[in-house]
Design a protein around this motif. Structure first.
Motif, mmCIF file in Angstrom:
data_model
loop_
_atom_site.group_PDB
_atom_site.id
_atom_site.type_symbol
_atom_site.label_atom_id
_atom_site.label_comp_id
_atom_site.label_asym_id
_atom_site.label_seq_id
_atom_site.Cartn_x
_atom_site.Cartn_y
_atom_site.Cartn_z
ATOM 1 N N PHE A 245 58.074 43.119 52.890
ATOM 2 C CA PHE A 245 57.034 43.672 52.031
ATOM 3 C C PHE A 245 57.307 43.373 50.672
ATOM 4 O O PHE A 245 56.110 42.666 49.996
ATOM 5 N N LEU A 246 58.618 43.392 50.164
ATOM 6 C CA LEU A 246 58.975 42.974 48.774
ATOM 7 C C LEU A 246 58.719 41.685 48.684
ATOM 8 O O LEU A 246 58.513 41.100 47.567
ATOM 9 N N ILE A 247 59.037 40.766 49.712
ATOM 10 C CA ILE A 247 59.092 39.494 49.753
ATOM 11 C C ILE A 247 57.846 38.958 49.645
ATOM 12 O O ILE A 247 57.378 38.025 48.875
ATOM 13 N N ARG A 248 56.687 39.399 50.548
ATOM 14 C CA ARG A 248 55.516 38.977 50.582
ATOM 15 C C ARG A 248 54.477 39.328 49.591
ATOM 16 O O ARG A 248 53.660 38.755 49.011
ATOM 17 N N SER A 249 54.587 40.720 49.151
ATOM 18 C CA SER A 249 53.812 41.245 48.151
ATOM 19 C C SER A 249 54.152 41.238 46.741
ATOM 20 O O SER A 249 53.313 41.544 45.979
ATOM 21 N N HIS A 250 55.467 41.289 46.687
ATOM 22 C CA HIS A 250 55.914 41.367 45.175
ATOM 23 C C HIS A 250 56.696 39.977 44.828
ATOM 24 O O HIS A 250 57.467 40.145 43.486
ATOM 25 N N TRP A 312 50.506 50.705 45.153
ATOM 26 C CA TRP A 312 50.792 50.199 43.958
ATOM 27 C C TRP A 312 50.536 48.681 43.790
ATOM 28 O O TRP A 312 51.408 47.896 44.529
ATOM 29 N N PRO A 313 50.041 48.062 42.596
ATOM 30 C CA PRO A 313 49.836 46.759 42.467
ATOM 31 C C PRO A 313 50.918 46.160 42.179
ATOM 32 O O PRO A 313 51.871 46.699 41.471
ATOM 33 N N GLN A 314 51.129 44.667 41.976
ATOM 34 C CA GLN A 314 52.266 44.001 41.610
ATOM 35 C C GLN A 314 52.452 44.370 40.035
ATOM 36 O O GLN A 314 51.325 44.566 39.199
ATOM 37 N N ARG A 399 51.155 45.277 53.745
ATOM 38 C CA ARG A 399 51.108 46.247 52.805
ATOM 39 C C ARG A 399 50.209 47.494 53.528
ATOM 40 O O ARG A 399 50.664 48.568 53.201
ATOM 41 N N TYR A 400 49.052 47.194 54.020
ATOM 42 C CA TYR A 400 48.398 47.996 54.469
ATOM 43 C C TYR A 400 48.725 48.702 55.862
ATOM 44 O O TYR A 400 48.537 49.900 56.289
#
Length: 441
Positions: A245-250, A312-314, A399-400
């Motif tokens: 999740f941290l790799i893909r979304s952040h 929470w957004p980026q 994320r979802y």
């Protein structure tokens, strides 16, 4: 029930060795989480395939062997079962690094699962044999630090090794120490059978189906089992997929994600585990209902932090060296602190409910529910949801999918609320020497 032997330095040494073994139990189990992306790339598999590898495949074999190994430890003693299991799962972890195909990797993970099936339940039972009831939740909290410290080492160190040397070396180097720890337990820890286990073994053996049925008829026990299953689905799903999740979304890399989830998140979970253990022992002396009330409180507090983490957004809050810390991750740290409050007190509650000849078996049922539902369904469920959301949500599908897992924490809170009055009534019945539920103690 008879009192535990006096607590001495040998008692604490045994706990230290057991906790160290439990750390590597979780390192070997959680290591796959930080290696998802390179394993996917090498073998060309989907998120659902990863969910099957790290979830269902592991959980089914863990569950099948969990109760027999728990039953064996109730009959022959805890130490040999734990020691040989530790050596077995560590060897199989090393073999994961030698897998030449996805199929052989699956076989090696099955071996890890079978070995780890002999770790948790006998370790909990051994701690309960070593410590008196009024100190047991704190002692179990020290044991259960393994899950948090395992995340720190498995995700943090595993991510660094994989980033620098490749994912195969991560399995090889992290698997090896467990073999030495198994030998250390076998050769240096004195674990004479407690009086209560000797007396329990003097009783005639029962069929496992009859024992299983009687355990599940205990008024509060099924609700504790359901709690473990629901909370574990969410916990394992979040733990397995958070690095991705941290790799893909952040936008983090593998080493940065492993450091944050493992070292920072794991440290919060470590502190949370110790706090909840000591808090439970303190409050339960006043009212036994707090043995269930503490995990209920922690679960309720964890829910809003989990939602904030995923939604929470980026945005970068600050840097730790060269590692960016997303704003969302601040909520993960709080979630890690409260999100572990359900496990140790629930295991402690089980040690108060059952006699020695059923304790490891009862613990095995609880752990099996955690594993079959949590390890089995958690990663797979999120992987399937992520693939399902992919056409519409693209890069934010994970994320979802993770946000949806919070529903399981709500269910866990409901199950704990149902267990609380039943547990209080059972403990009062045990104190008065009555037959409680289906089990005479």
């Amino acid at each position: 029930m008879n009192p535990s032997p006096p607590v001495t330095w040998r008692t604490h040494y045994a706990l230290l060795v057991l906790a160290s073994i439990y750390v590597f139990n979780y390192i070997d189990r959680q290591l796959m989480a930080i290696l998802i992306e390179p394993v996917k790339l090498e073998f060309g598999i989907s998120d659902t395939g990863i969910g099957l590898l790290s979830g269902v495949t592991f959980a089914v074999f863990y569950t099948v062997f969990g109760l027999p190994l728990g039953r064996l430890s109730d009959r022959i003693g805890r130490k040999p079962v734990i020691a040989f299991s530790c050596m077995a799962w560590s060897l199989m972890t090393m073999l994961c690094g030698m897998a030449g195909s996805f199929f052989t990797l699956v076989l090696a993970r099955i071996g890890v699962a079978i070995g780890e099936a002999g770790g948790t339940a006998p370790s909990v039972a051994m701690v309960s044999d070593l410590y008196p009831p009024q100190r047991r939740s704190t002692a179990l909290a020290v044991l259960m630090l393994g899950s948090s410290l395992g995340a720190i080492v498995g995700l943090g160190l595993g991510g660094w090794i994989a980033q620098q040397h490749g994912w195969r070396y991560a399995f090889l180097l992290i698997g090896a120490p467990g073999i030495l720890l198994g030998l250390l337990l076998l050769l240096t820890v004195r674990a004479p059978k407690p009086v209560r286990l000797q007396q329990a073994n003097a009783a005639p053996a029962e069929g496992w189906l009859r024992t299983l049925g009687e355990l599940l008829r205990m008024p509060s026990f099924p609700w504790l089992v359901l709690t473990g299953g629901a909370a574990a689905i969410a916990g394992y799903a979040i733990g397995t997929w958070s690095p991705s999740f941290l790799i893909r979304s952040h936008g983090l890399n593998m080493q940065q994600a492993g450091f944050l989830v493992g070292v920072i998140g794991g440290s919060g979970s470590t502190i949370g585990t110790l706090v909840c253990g000591m808090l439970t022992d303190r409050l339960a002396r006043r009212d036994v209902g707090w043995q269930i009330g503490v995990p209920l409180l922690g679960t309720l507090l964890s829910i809003p932090f989990a939602l904030a983490y995923f939604l929470w957004p980026q945005g970068i809050a600050f840097y730790i060296g060269d590692t960016p810390v997303p704003q969302a991750f601040l909520f993960y740290s709080a979630f890690g602190f409260f999100g572990v409050w359900w496990a140790t007190p629930c295991l402690g509650a089980i040690t108060h409910l059952f006699p020695a000849n059923r304790l490891a078996q009862a613990t095995a049922i609880f752990v099996m529910a955690m594993t079959l539902l949590g390890v089995g369904l958690g990663p797979l469920l999120i992987g399937m949801l992520s693939d399902l959301f992919l056409p519409r949500l693209q890069g934010e599908s994970l994320r979802y999918a993770l946000a949806a897992s919070v529903v399981l924490l709500v269910l866990a809170a409901v199950f704990l609320a149902l267990a609380l009055p039943r547990y209080r009534a059972q403990i009062k019945g045990l104190a008065s020497g009555k037959v409680v539920g289906a089990v005479a103690v």
